[in-house]
Design an enzyme around this catalytic site. Structure first.
Site, PDB file in Angstrom:
ATOM      1  N   LYS A  78       0.778  -1.172  -0.131  1.00 54.78           N
ATOM      2  CA  LYS A  78      -0.015  -0.005  -0.204  1.00 54.78           C
ATOM      3  C   LYS A  78       0.948   1.276   0.052  1.00 54.78           C
ATOM      4  CE  LYS A  78      -1.708  -1.097   3.862  1.00 54.78           C
ATOM      5  NZ  LYS A  78      -1.307  -2.359   4.130  1.00 54.78           N
TER       6      LYS A  78
ATOM      7  N   ARG B  43      -9.455   0.962   9.311  1.00 52.88           N
ATOM      8  CA  ARG B  43      -9.041  -0.447   9.373  1.00 52.88           C
ATOM      9  C   ARG B  43      -9.928  -1.133  10.157  1.00 52.88           C
ATOM     10  NH1 ARG B  43      -3.036   0.599   9.018  1.00 52.88           N
ATOM     11  NH2 ARG B  43      -1.881  -1.496   9.248  1.00 52.88           N
TER      12      ARG B  43
ATOM     13  N   ARG C 289      12.198  -5.748   4.694  1.00 52.80           N
ATOM     14  CA  ARG C 289      11.815  -4.334   4.413  1.00 52.80           C
ATOM     15  C   ARG C 289      12.886  -3.395   4.922  1.00 52.80           C
ATOM     16  NH1 ARG C 289       6.098  -1.749   5.135  1.00 52.80           N
ATOM     17  NH2 ARG C 289       6.375  -2.498   7.374  1.00 52.80           N
TER      18      ARG C 289
ATOM     19  N   ARG D 277      11.988  -1.547  10.505  1.00 50.19           N
ATOM     20  CA  ARG D 277      10.986  -1.047  11.776  1.00 50.19           C
ATOM     21  C   ARG D 277      10.775  -2.172  12.680  1.00 50.19           C
ATOM     22  NH1 ARG D 277       5.590   0.450   8.119  1.00 50.19           N
ATOM     23  NH2 ARG D 277       4.543  -0.759   9.906  1.00 50.19           N
TER      24      ARG D 277
ATOM     25  N   ARG E 252       0.622  -8.703  13.534  1.00 47.90           N
ATOM     26  CA  ARG E 252      -0.351  -7.917  12.543  1.00 47.90           C
ATOM     27  C   ARG E 252      -1.000  -8.650  11.693  1.00 47.90           C
ATOM     28  NH1 ARG E 252       4.907  -4.869  10.641  1.00 47.90           N
ATOM     29  NH2 ARG E 252       3.378  -3.628   9.217  1.00 47.90           N
TER      30      ARG E 252
HETATM   31  P1  AP5 Z   1       4.777  -1.646   1.728  1.00 51.53           P
HETATM   32  O1  AP5 Z   1       4.480  -0.789   0.438  1.00 51.53           O
HETATM   33  O2  AP5 Z   1       5.944  -0.908   2.782  1.00 51.53           O
HETATM   34  O3  AP5 Z   1       3.584  -2.505   2.382  1.00 51.53           O
HETATM   35  P2  AP5 Z   1       2.464  -1.775   3.118  1.00 51.53           P
HETATM   36  O4  AP5 Z   1       1.185  -2.449   2.448  1.00 51.53           O
HETATM   37  O5  AP5 Z   1       2.517  -0.447   3.101  1.00 51.53           O
HETATM   38  O6  AP5 Z   1       2.852  -2.488   4.732  1.00 51.53           O
HETATM   39  P3  AP5 Z   1       2.617  -1.809   6.137  1.00 51.53           P
HETATM   40  O7  AP5 Z   1       3.756  -2.679   6.814  1.00 51.53           O
HETATM   41  O8  AP5 Z   1       3.185  -0.481   5.909  1.00 51.53           O
HETATM   42  O9  AP5 Z   1       1.426  -1.907   6.531  1.00 51.53           O
HETATM   43  P4  AP5 Z   1       0.752  -1.748   7.766  1.00 51.53           P
HETATM   44  O10 AP5 Z   1      -0.591  -1.509   7.242  1.00 51.53           O
HETATM   45  O11 AP5 Z   1       1.012  -3.442   8.619  1.00 51.53           O
HETATM   46  O12 AP5 Z   1       1.615  -0.651   8.503  1.00 51.53           O
HETATM   47  P5  AP5 Z   1       1.275   0.587   8.861  1.00 51.53           P
HETATM   48  O13 AP5 Z   1       2.326   1.354   9.009  1.00 51.53           O
HETATM   49  O14 AP5 Z   1      -0.167   1.414   8.244  1.00 51.53           O
HETATM   50  O15 AP5 Z   1       5.622  -2.819   1.248  1.00 51.53           O
HETATM   51  C1  AP5 Z   1       6.383  -3.716   1.987  1.00 51.53           C
HETATM   52  C2  AP5 Z   1       7.572  -4.475   1.528  1.00 51.53           C
HETATM   53  O16 AP5 Z   1       7.264  -5.117   0.113  1.00 51.53           O
HETATM   54  C3  AP5 Z   1       8.478  -3.211   0.995  1.00 51.53           C
HETATM   55  O17 AP5 Z   1       9.953  -3.695   1.548  1.00 51.53           O
HETATM   56  C4  AP5 Z   1       8.515  -3.166  -0.575  1.00 51.53           C
HETATM   57  O18 AP5 Z   1       9.641  -2.683  -1.038  1.00 51.53           O
HETATM   58  C5  AP5 Z   1       8.270  -4.601  -0.796  1.00 51.53           C
HETATM   59  N1  AP5 Z   1       7.191  -4.406  -2.014  1.00 51.53           N
HETATM   60  C6  AP5 Z   1       6.102  -3.670  -2.155  1.00 51.53           C
HETATM   61  N2  AP5 Z   1       5.490  -3.949  -3.182  1.00 51.53           N
HETATM   62  C7  AP5 Z   1       6.199  -5.301  -3.751  1.00 51.53           C
HETATM   63  C8  AP5 Z   1       5.858  -5.669  -5.104  1.00 51.53           C
HETATM   64  N3  AP5 Z   1       4.837  -5.561  -5.851  1.00 51.53           N
HETATM   65  N4  AP5 Z   1       6.789  -6.836  -5.273  1.00 51.53           N
HETATM   66  C9  AP5 Z   1       7.828  -6.987  -4.537  1.00 51.53           C
HETATM   67  N5  AP5 Z   1       7.994  -6.334  -3.476  1.00 51.53           N
HETATM   68  C10 AP5 Z   1       7.268  -5.309  -3.318  1.00 51.53           C
HETATM   69  O19 AP5 Z   1       0.541   0.516  10.238  1.00 51.53           O
HETATM   70  C11 AP5 Z   1       1.441   0.400  11.599  1.00 51.53           C
HETATM   71  C12 AP5 Z   1       0.679   0.317  12.790  1.00 51.53           C
HETATM   72  O20 AP5 Z   1       0.251   1.411  13.193  1.00 51.53           O
HETATM   73  C13 AP5 Z   1      -0.399  -0.850  12.995  1.00 51.53           C
HETATM   74  O21 AP5 Z   1       0.112  -2.102  13.186  1.00 51.53           O
HETATM   75  C14 AP5 Z   1      -1.414  -0.189  13.970  1.00 51.53           C
HETATM   76  O22 AP5 Z   1      -0.799  -0.540  15.207  1.00 51.53           O
HETATM   77  C15 AP5 Z   1      -1.402   1.227  13.633  1.00 51.53           C
HETATM   78  N6  AP5 Z   1      -1.938   1.987  12.834  1.00 51.53           N
HETATM   79  C16 AP5 Z   1      -1.821   2.284  11.749  1.00 51.53           C
HETATM   80  N7  AP5 Z   1      -3.100   2.888  11.096  1.00 51.53           N
HETATM   81  C17 AP5 Z   1      -4.091   2.419  11.965  1.00 51.53           C
HETATM   82  C18 AP5 Z   1      -5.457   2.569  12.029  1.00 51.53           C
HETATM   83  N8  AP5 Z   1      -6.298   3.092  11.025  1.00 51.53           N
HETATM   84  N9  AP5 Z   1      -6.206   2.115  12.973  1.00 51.53           N
HETATM   85  C19 AP5 Z   1      -5.372   1.613  14.157  1.00 51.53           C
HETATM   86  N10 AP5 Z   1      -4.154   1.596  14.152  1.00 51.53           N
HETATM   87  C20 AP5 Z   1      -3.718   1.785  13.083  1.00 51.53           C
END
Ligand code: AP5
Length: 224
Positions: free
Chosen positions: A19, A91, A130, A163, A174
């Site tokens: 994402k 979420r 990552r 991270r 997660r």
């Molecule tokens: P990446 O693009 O970083 O993946 P992502 O989907 O953004 O994953 P996140 O881990 O950032 O999502 P998340 O939803 O768990 O974390 P967030 O920060 O939102 O890609 C991942 C890897 O794959 C990278 O290394 C990339 O290079 C590689 N890649 C990407 N696309 C590829 C492809 N097509 N082919 C090959 N490789 C590829 O949230 C963190 C924490 O914050 C949560 O756990 C929660 O505690 C809190 N939080 C955030 N939002 C909320 C909410 N709305 N409500 C409650 N708590 C929340």
């Protein structure tokens, strides 16, 4: 589809589905601001703000930050915006209902909800490999999308880090949290006509092209 125009997207999908990677790609191409709840929370944790202090323990454990905290934060973030990509919000069903109410009040309907389809094993390997620039949120992958110099961001030369919540133990937590709390949103949006699915296991550029094609097809269906 070229140039800059108002685009309002929601990205829905499990941790590691890409994402953030796709939001950054579209932000660069179209100027629609990425609003990543994860990045906003991490900035607050790093700065030790009251919001960061509240959020930290939930994030470290792989759980979700409480809905009221997130909804209040997003009301502030969305005010005055016209074009955006929601990355990581909503979420939960409660967050989705709050978003619907907020966007109706602001007169800003979503163009599409993009669902990133991916299977668990691939997500685990993406997250544990990552590397992230903590200043900008730009991500790389040791194998699939490496930086030119290991540990250094191609764009700003800043250091890349792993991270804390990308350890295998927290990643598994997660993914379970996603299945339990966020996956029900697929059903929530099923009859809205907004949902488009993309194959998140394809190469990065292919996923970008798939999102653009799906969003374009949807906007033609709405405004032929
Ligand atoms: P990446 O693009 O970083 O993946 P992502 O989907 O953004 O994953 P996140 O881990 O950032 O999502 P998340 O939803 O768990 O974390 P967030 O920060 O939102 O890609 C991942 C890897 O794959 C990278 O290394 C990339 O290079 C590689 N890649 C990407 N696309 C590829 C492809 N097509 N082919 C090959 N490789 C590829 O949230 C963190 C924490 O914050 C949560 O756990 C929660 O505690 C809190 N939080 C955030 N939002 C909320 C909410 N709305 N409500 C409650 N708590 C929340």
């Amino acid at each position: 589809m070229t140039g800059k125009f108002a685009m309002r997207l929601e990205f829905l999908g499990p941790p590691g589905a890409g994402k953030g990677t796709q939001a950054k790609a579209l932000e660069e191409k179209f100027g629609a601001a990425q609003i990543s709840t994860g990045d906003i929370l991490r900035t607050n944790v790093a700065a030790g703000t009251p919001l960061g202090l509240k959020a930290k323990s939930y994030m470290d454990a792989g759980g979700l930050v409480p809905d009221d905290v997130i909804i209040g934060m997003m009301e502030t973030e969305l005010a005055g915006r016209n074009s955006f990509i929601l990355d990581g919000f909503p979420r939960t069903v409660a967050q989705a209902e709050a978003l619907d109410a907020l966007l109706a009040k602001l007169g800003l309907p979503l163009d599409a909800v993009v669902l990133f389809d991916a299977e668990r094993q691939a997500l685990i390997s993406r997250l544990t490999g990552r590397w992230t620039n903590p200043r900008t949120g730009r991500t790389y992958h040791a194998e699939y999308d490496p930086p030119r110099v290991a540990g250094i961001d191609d764009e700003d030369g800043g250091p890349l880090v792993q991270r804390k919540d990308d350890s295998l133990e927290v990643v598994l937590e997660r993914l379970d949290t996603y299945d339990e709390k966020t996956a029900p949103l697929v059903e929530y949006y099923a009859n809205s006509g907004l949902l488009v699915r993309v194959d998140a296991l394809a190469a990065i550029e292919e996923v970008t092209a798939e999102i653009l094609a799906a969003v374009e097809a949807r906007s033609k269906a709405v405004r032929p």
